[in-house]
Design an enzyme around this catalytic site. Structure first.
Site, PDB file in Angstrom:
ATOM      1  N   CYS A  12      58.183   3.814 -31.403  1.00  0.00           N
ATOM      2  CA  CYS A  12      56.786   3.510 -31.700  1.00  0.00           C
ATOM      3  C   CYS A  12      56.354   4.477 -32.805  1.00  0.00           C
ATOM      4  O   CYS A  12      57.137   5.304 -33.249  1.00  0.00           O
ATOM      5  CB  CYS A  12      55.894   3.563 -30.461  1.00  0.00           C
ATOM      6  SG  CYS A  12      55.671   5.165 -29.708  1.00  0.00           S
ATOM      7  N   CYS A  86      56.009  -0.263 -34.424  1.00  0.00           N
ATOM      8  CA  CYS A  86      56.364   0.587 -35.571  1.00  0.00           C
ATOM      9  C   CYS A  86      56.435  -0.209 -36.857  1.00  0.00           C
ATOM     10  O   CYS A  86      56.647   0.337 -37.927  1.00  0.00           O
ATOM     11  CB  CYS A  86      57.668   1.357 -35.329  1.00  0.00           C
ATOM     12  SG  CYS A  86      59.179   0.393 -35.435  1.00  0.00           S
ATOM     13  N   CYS A  90      61.004   0.645 -38.988  1.00  0.00           N
ATOM     14  CA  CYS A  90      62.259   0.721 -38.250  1.00  0.00           C
ATOM     15  C   CYS A  90      63.385   0.128 -39.093  1.00  0.00           C
ATOM     16  O   CYS A  90      63.309  -1.030 -39.499  1.00  0.00           O
ATOM     17  CB  CYS A  90      62.133  -0.040 -36.931  1.00  0.00           C
ATOM     18  SG  CYS A  90      63.513   0.256 -35.835  1.00  0.00           S
TER      19      CYS A  90
END
Length: 138
Positions: A12, A86, A90
């Protein structure tokens, strides 16, 4: 030869709430049968105190945890990458299993708001363990 352990990375933004709770539940319920990591694309300085309190209520201690930065190595070393808001931060690698869990962000929330998020995460972790063929230990 022992079965390889599934490896899971929870991501996150701040690694101070959702991903910390998910990693803690997977460690708690999966024990040594699962390899667990968590990280954030922009880690906070500390884990959210309301998250620490909510997890303590269910017997999981997060008081010593520290938010960690997301690294390419952590993604490469994981079989499953579970993102929690996120976004595009990522990194993507072919051959990995990616899941996106839409969960409310506990940032700035009190423990009363964190409890339902915690409970949803625990339910998802139990489902993940079932997917892996692992019986939760608690």
């Amino acid at each position: 030869m022992p079965e390889p352990k599934p490896s899971v990375l929870f991501v996150c933004v701040h690694n101070a709430g959702r991903s910390q709770m998910a990693a803690a539940f997977l460690n708690h319920l999966g024990g040594s049968r699962v390899e667990v990591r968590s990280a954030g694309s922009a880690p906070a300085d500390t884990v959210n105190p309301a998250v620490v309190e909510a997890m303590a209520e269910v017997g999981v201690d997060l008081s010593a945890e520290v938010p960690k930065i997301l690294t390419t190595e952590a993604v490469q070393a994981s079989d499953v990458v579970i993102t929690m808001g996120c976004g595009d931060a990522c990194p993507y690698f072919p051959g990995k299993r990616y899941l996106d869990w839409t969960l409310d962000d506990p940032a700035g929330q009190g423990v009363d708001a964190v409890r339902p998020i915690r409970d949803r995460i625990e339910t998802r972790i139990r489902g993940l363990l079932t997917d892996f063929g692992i019986q939760p230990s608690a």
